[in-house]
Design an enzyme around this catalytic site. Structure first.
Site, mmCIF file in Angstrom:
data_model
loop_
_atom_site.group_PDB
_atom_site.id
_atom_site.type_symbol
_atom_site.label_atom_id
_atom_site.label_comp_id
_atom_site.label_asym_id
_atom_site.label_seq_id
_atom_site.Cartn_x
_atom_site.Cartn_y
_atom_site.Cartn_z
ATOM 1 C CB SER A 190 -1.015 0.123 1.194
ATOM 2 O OG SER A 190 -1.834 1.078 1.054
ATOM 3 C CD GLU A 320 -4.884 -4.253 -4.107
ATOM 4 O OE1 GLU A 320 -5.247 -4.005 -2.828
ATOM 5 O OE2 GLU A 320 -3.873 -4.533 -4.610
ATOM 6 C CG HIS A 436 -5.466 -2.356 0.231
ATOM 7 N ND1 HIS A 436 -4.534 -2.353 -0.982
ATOM 8 C CD2 HIS A 436 -5.218 -1.491 1.111
ATOM 9 C CE1 HIS A 436 -3.829 -1.306 -0.474
ATOM 10 N NE2 HIS A 436 -4.059 -0.928 0.548
#
Length: 527
Positions: A190, A320, A436
């Site tokens: 991320s 995600e 995610h």
């Protein structure tokens, strides 16, 4: 009893032992300061070299993470947060050869997270012959405030410069733990993945790392860079009586950290695709006084080939957008269907303009066809979020690097959906696919990791992920792996590896969706 001490340039450290998932003893040294505490007059400024200490420093527990709000909605951490952890399979005296170093940068949107072993335990990765370093860095306005007055030495990117300082610490000290300073792989997820990518583009990072793995983040994601006027926004929120940069800085440096944080949370940290987020790395104004972390637009740097040419893995999870189904995100969810919020701010189209509305309508038709869009159709909106917030920027990064990067370049899609999917388990989300941060549970042991039978899909995936990542750290090549070859990306072929219940080598992931976005961007080019 073993003498669990190591000598580094700053002094002696006492560590502790743990056991990896194979039952082997590994050694941990935690809470090691890699810079001076960034407090008082050092608040908002570039990190300074760490001070030496006398005696033996206890390095058996995590150091403070940066003052922030965690996923449980609790405020934790400290302004004094520049600590790192080192985990190694051998102690000095037993070391016969130096091992590859894997240097982990946590995610959290530049506003949360830490290297706490409750989330980033070393027990999986240390089954391979590597040395693992995990770091904290400054977050929020503490790490990303900038001022226009160059004499004040607050040009921005302090949090990224913390990462640089930690990498310099590794260069000086990691051999004492059996790590090879000439073979360092920076990897992160991320915002951490975006920082890995930014390190490739930063003149400050030259020679400090030798490979990169960017998971679910790149310098070309719409959220990867922030705004450069945070100080004035904060000053207004805090009703600061001053308007000049010098007085604003003095005012902010003399406030308690909790007051700074309260003001930060009042900033409109809009994560919509069509807004530049307030908090994040910026393109610095070059002053000549202090080194700048980022000096040009990331896309231009890649296309010009003005970056560190190191082997690179990039990739993403299959869904995600599940991240937007976490409890905190659900509370903020709009009840109104607004497709203009998916029109990238990169296009520089005002919301409500004809161009913005035209693209918004194209998005609606592509993802919903003739169906009437409904905000409760979370599966389709999750895929839109997946594409606009994550895959598109990663896809563009891979495509542009394939033009100028002659080192090995690999693309993956992580699609496993099992018990170690971190975010899905934490937030009790039922949407299909890997969300995610769901990949993290297969690289790091966490406090939520259950006992895993060796033949379980979870343990098989842990073994695969660890082998792929550490093979790359050792040799620049994630191969060999069982029964399949992970081919690098080339100018002609977008090869990738799908990491699911099986490993599948293929080309052009999510091709229909990416072709749609290619067509959208082609329309944006000058005629």
């Amino acid at each position: 009893m073993e003498k669990l001490t190591v000598e580094v340039e700053e002094g002696s450290l006492k560590g502790t032992t743990r056991t990896d998932i194979n039952g082997r003893t590994i050694y941990g040294f935690q809470g090691i300061p890699y810079a001076k505490p960034p407090v008082g007059e050092l608040r908002f400024k570039a990190p300074q070299s760490p001070e030496k200490w006398t005696g033996v420093r206890n390095a058996t527990a995590n150091g403070h993470g940066c003052y922030s709000r965690n996923m449980l909605n609790m405020i934790t951490g400290s302004e004094d947060c520049l600590f790192l952890n080192v985990f190694t399979p051998e102690l000095p005296g037993d070391i016969t050869s130096l091992r590859p170093v894997m240097f982990w940068i946590h995610g959290g949107g530049y506003t949360s997270g830490s290297s706490d072993t409750k989330v980033y335990g070393p027990e999986f990765l240390l089954t391979e012959d590597i040395v693992l370093v995990t770091i904290n860095y400054r977050l929020g306005v503490l790490g990303f405030l900038s001022l226009d007055d160059q004499e004040l030495d607050v040009p921005g990117n302090a949090g990224c410069k913390d990462v640089i300082m930690a990498l310099k610490w590794v260069q000086r000290n990691i051999a004492s733990f059996g790590g090879d300073p000439n073979n360092v792989t920076a990897f992160g997820e991320s915002a951490g993945g975006a920082i890995v990518h930014l390190l490739m583009l930063s003149p400050m990072a030259e020679g400090l790392f030798h490979k990169g793995i960017a998971q679910s983040g790149s310098a070309l994601n719409v959220w990867s860079l922030g705004q450069s006027n945070l100080a004035k926004q904060l000053a207004e929120i805090l009703e600061c009586p001053h308007t000049d940069d010098k007085s604003i800085l003095s005012f902010l440096q003399n406030l308690p950290v909790n007051k700074i944080f309260e003001a930060q949370e009042k900033l409109c940290d809009d994560h919509s695709v069509n807004h530049v987020r307030p908090i994040g790395p910026i393109i610095e104004k070059v002053s000549g006084k202090e080194p700048a972390f980022l000096t040009e637009n990331p896309l231009e740097l890649i296309l010009k080939g003005k970056y560190h040419k190191v082997p690179l893995i990039m990739g993403y999870t299959s869904n995600e957008g599940i991240f937007f189904e976490t409890p905190q995100k659900r509370k903020k969810r709009s009840k109104v269907v607004d497709f203009e919020k998916y029109v990238s701010h990169f296009y520089e189209l005002a919301k409500g303009s004809e161009g913005s509305k035209e693209i918004a309508n194209s998005i609606k038709l592509f993802y919903f066809g003739e169906d009437v869009p409904d905000v409760e159709d979370r599966e389709r909106f999750s895929i839109i979020n997946t594409d606009t917030y994550f895959i598109r920027g990663i896809y563009t990064s891979i495509r542009t690097h394939s033009i100028t990067l002659k080192e090995p370049l690999y693309l993956y899609r992580f699609s496993i959906d099992a018990r170690l999917n971190l975010i899905k388990k934490f937030a009790n989300i039922t949407l299909k696919g890997a969300g995610h941060a769901d990949d993290l549970g297969y690289l790091f042991k966490t406090v939520m990791t259950p006992n895993l039978p060796e033949d379980s899909v979870e343990m098989v995936t842990v073994r695969r992920m660890v082998k792929l990542w550490t093979n790359f750290a050792k040799t620049n090549d994630p191969n060999p792996i069982e029964g399949v070859t992970w081919k690098p990306v080339s100018l002609k072929e977008l090869n990738f590896l799908d990491i699911g219940t099986e490993l599948v080598s293929d080309v052009n992931p999510d091709n229909d969706r990416m072709t749609f976005w290619n067509d959208v961007e082609m329309k944006m080019l000058p005629s």
